[in-house]
Design a protein around this motif. Structure first.
Motif, mmCIF file in Angstrom:
data_model
loop_
_atom_site.group_PDB
_atom_site.id
_atom_site.type_symbol
_atom_site.label_atom_id
_atom_site.label_comp_id
_atom_site.label_asym_id
_atom_site.label_seq_id
_atom_site.Cartn_x
_atom_site.Cartn_y
_atom_site.Cartn_z
ATOM 1 N N HIS A 270 0.825 -1.203 0.000
ATOM 2 C CA HIS A 270 0.000 0.000 0.000
ATOM 3 C C HIS A 270 0.862 1.257 0.000
ATOM 4 N N SER A 288 -16.668 1.132 0.425
ATOM 5 C CA SER A 288 -15.737 0.527 1.364
ATOM 6 C C SER A 288 -16.339 0.470 2.757
ATOM 7 N N GLN A 293 -15.482 7.830 0.993
ATOM 8 C CA GLN A 293 -14.098 7.660 1.407
ATOM 9 C C GLN A 293 -13.196 7.764 0.181
ATOM 10 N N ALA A 295 -9.733 6.803 -1.552
ATOM 11 C CA ALA A 295 -8.724 5.760 -1.449
ATOM 12 C C ALA A 295 -8.121 5.522 -2.825
ATOM 13 N N LYS A 301 -13.333 -1.567 -6.182
ATOM 14 C CA LYS A 301 -14.126 -0.330 -6.176
ATOM 15 C C LYS A 301 -14.875 -0.163 -7.492
ATOM 16 N N THR A 325 -12.723 -9.599 1.700
ATOM 17 C CA THR A 325 -11.562 -8.821 2.138
ATOM 18 C C THR A 325 -10.554 -9.701 2.868
ATOM 19 N N GLY A 338 -8.890 -2.099 0.227
ATOM 20 C CA GLY A 338 -8.922 -0.643 0.289
ATOM 21 C C GLY A 338 -7.668 -0.036 0.896
ATOM 22 N N ASN A 339 -7.195 1.052 0.293
ATOM 23 C CA ASN A 339 -6.011 1.769 0.759
ATOM 24 C C ASN A 339 -6.388 3.241 0.900
ATOM 25 N N PRO A 340 -7.076 3.622 1.983
ATOM 26 C CA PRO A 340 -7.526 5.006 2.132
ATOM 27 C C PRO A 340 -6.356 5.975 2.136
#
Length: 377
Positions: A270, A288, A293, A295, A301, A325, A338-340
């Motif tokens: 990430h 997410s 959000q 990301a 997505k 996940t 997810g990589n916010p």
């Protein structure tokens, strides 16, 4: 040379530089850890203020993390941050697994899409965890831990702190930060009696709104004066800090720039995504967590966006996705998780110690202010 960045907010919070480490925490049911205590301490010990983003697996670990942070910072200021969402699904289940069994039959299309993703990538579905779900009761217990530890600063990542919390906190000297993405949010935070308002532009990573930082900050400053305002969203250099102060903010709230710090514990994959991305690859979605959000863009997505389904309210959207996940993590496919992170990621190029990132912002802001004073004659 005198510190050019000292603002009234520094005196309020007992810090040297008006820069706060955003209380970042991601994952929850995805088994990711909270903001590393060591990184939070590094920021506070360097003269700014570190905020611990809570995503502890249980209440005992949360209490232990706060106590460990206290031991590392001594009399330096620090804070704690967690979600206090204004709108969320009310739950009575005692575990995520129990809640999943209750809600999955109500959303067959969402469950079917998760199963389709699992099959598409050749994963085996994982069981939903036994962790307690987000609930009013859990939030109350977390707040009690913050009060019991006499934490000096609390930031409500979303929503507003309840009245009983601010009353008890203020009685023991605690300060409160409220997050806003629009002027109407700032009005609600004032009504909730928070001490500091963070005006977060849409550029920011994680849960964010739709108004840009440059437009939002001066509006919020004018609305809530004399309460101090922090600027957030798209801030990662000294030039950004100087610009925030010029907009009327008394400090900045910085997240994504520290995601790539050496001390941070997000996966290396990430960090590499952030360092290798363009700013337009950090996009917003509700698929997410159930709330908007920002990301790093990924295939999951896009799959949800193309489905035509509505995102479920927090915490149900993340819960429904948990079998996929956890399976993706087990398979090492972190690119599907997810990589916010925010649009400032397009300016970040290397991993560095958190203190170096901070001091570059401090020195860069001072240099920018000096250059402006020299140029504007």
């Amino acid at each position: 040379m005198a510190n050019r960045l000292h603002t009234p907010l520094c005196d309020m919070l007992g810090m040297e530089y008006p820069i706060l480490l955003a209380g970042m925490a991601v994952g929850g049911s995805q088994d990711l850890a909270p903001t590393p205590v060591e990184m939070v301490a590094a920021i506070s010990n360097a003269g700014a203020l570190g905020v611990l983003g809570d995503n502890f697996r249980n209440l005992d670990e949360m209490d232990e993390g706060i106590r460990r942070l206290q031991s590392l910072v001594g009399d330096k200021p620090y804070g704690v941050d967690f979600l206090v969402p204004a709108t969320r699904a009310e739950v009575t289940a005692t575990s995520n697994r129990e809640l999943y069994a209750q809600v999955a039959p109500q959303y067959p299309q969402h469950v079917a899409l998760v199963q389709e993703l699992i099959e598409e990538y050749g994963f085996e579905a994982e069981e939903v965890s036994e962790q307690p779900p987000m609930s009013t009761e859990l939030l109350r217990k977390k707040i009690e831990i913050v009060l019991d530890n006499k934490v000096p600063l609390f930031a409500a990542a979303t929503g507003e702190p309840p009245e009983w919390f601010t009353q008890q906190g203020h009685a023991q000297g605690m300060k409160f930060i409220g997050m806003t993405g629009a002027v109407r949010h700032a009005q609600r935070q004032v009504a909730a009696d928070v001490d500091i308002i963070t005006a977060q532009g849409t550029e920011a990573g994680g849960h964010t709104g739709n108004i840009s930082t440059f437009v939002l900050v001066p509006q919020v400053v004018d609305e809530v004066s004399p309460r101090p305002v922090l600027a957030a969203g798209g801030i990662g250099s000294g030039r950004h800090v100087a610009a925030a102060l010029a907009l009327g903010a008394q400090g900045v709230w910085v997240g994504t720039a520290f995601l790539v710090a050496e001390e941070n514990n997000i996966p290396d994959a990430h960090k590499d995504q952030i360092l290798g991305a363009r700013s337009d690859e950090f996009t917003t979605s509700k698929f997410s967590s159930g709330k908007q959000q920002r990301a790093y863009q990924n295939a999951v997505k896009l799959k949800w966006a193309a489905s035509g389904l509505e995102a479920l309210p927090m915490p149900l959207q993340g819960l429904i996705q948990e079998p996929f996940t956890k399976a993706a993590r087990k398979a090492g496919r972190l690119d599907l998780i997810g990589n916010p992170s925010g649009q400032i990621g397009g300016m970040l190029k290397e991993r560095r110690p958190a203190r170096d990132i901070l001091m570059d912002m401090v020195n860069g802001a001072e240099e920018t202010i000096e250059e402006l004073q020299g140029n504007l004659r």
